[in-house]
Scaffold this motif. Structure first.
Motif, PDB file in Angstrom:
ATOM      1  N   ARG A 127     -18.915  25.487  88.464  1.00 43.50           N
ATOM      2  CA  ARG A 127     -19.183  24.351  87.579  1.00 43.50           C
ATOM      3  C   ARG A 127     -18.307  24.491  86.338  1.00 43.50           C
ATOM      4  O   ARG A 127     -18.484  25.401  85.534  1.00 43.50           O
ATOM      5  N   SER A 163     -28.104  14.382  83.632  1.00 42.80           N
ATOM      6  CA  SER A 163     -28.017  15.328  84.730  1.00 42.80           C
ATOM      7  C   SER A 163     -27.893  14.626  86.068  1.00 42.80           C
ATOM      8  O   SER A 163     -27.448  15.203  87.040  1.00 42.80           O
ATOM      9  N   ILE A 170     -27.385  20.087  81.999  1.00 47.12           N
ATOM     10  CA  ILE A 170     -26.323  20.345  82.970  1.00 47.12           C
ATOM     11  C   ILE A 170     -26.803  21.411  83.947  1.00 47.12           C
ATOM     12  O   ILE A 170     -27.122  22.526  83.547  1.00 47.12           O
ATOM     13  N   GLU A 190     -21.055  15.372  86.453  1.00 50.47           N
ATOM     14  CA  GLU A 190     -20.913  16.263  85.305  1.00 50.47           C
ATOM     15  C   GLU A 190     -19.821  15.741  84.377  1.00 50.47           C
ATOM     16  O   GLU A 190     -18.715  15.448  84.811  1.00 50.47           O
ATOM     17  N   ASP A 229     -26.099  24.150  86.052  1.00 50.85           N
ATOM     18  CA  ASP A 229     -24.963  25.058  86.020  1.00 50.85           C
ATOM     19  C   ASP A 229     -24.975  25.969  87.241  1.00 50.85           C
ATOM     20  O   ASP A 229     -25.986  26.106  87.917  1.00 50.85           O
TER      21      ASP A 229
END
Length: 110
Positions: A64, A7, A58, A11, A60
């Motif tokens: 994204r 993270s 992730i 990404e 979000d």
């Protein structure tokens, strides 16, 4: 060559995710999301039995791309992948057993 995705890194792309051959668990969510926070102890407990499974969290939100490519609409959405293919998905899990069952489906040791 193993790729380290986390993270804190940029990404990953969908292609990078699909190229990973090891058991993979992707957690889409947000740090401030109450459902995501509530799921953390369940996830941690279930993952304890699957040390070889890679977890990628992730963050979000709007715009994204990775979350959109997986069709994520609610948090947390947990995607379980084996050899680059989605095997199972859980949305807003509320019990450890569902997470453990999905992890067993992707575990190479099973």
């Amino acid at each position: 060559m193993e790729r380290h995705l986390s993270s804190s890194a940029a990404e990953p792309t969908r292609a990078e995710i699909e190229s990973l051959q090891e058991p993979l668990f992707i957690e889409f969510g947000a740090s401030w999301c109450g459902h995501c926070i509530a799921a953390q102890p369940l996830i941690a407990s279930a993952l304890g039995d699957h040390p070889r499974t890679r977890r990628i969290k992730i963050e979000d939100g709007p715009g994204r791309r990775l979350g959109r490519s997986f069709g994520v609409k609610l948090w947390p959405t947990l995607v379980f992948m084996r050899r680059g293919q989605e095997v199972a998905r859980l949305i807003r899990p509320t019990d450890r057993s569902a997470i453990a069952q999905a992890l067993t489906q992707i575990d190479d040791e099973s």
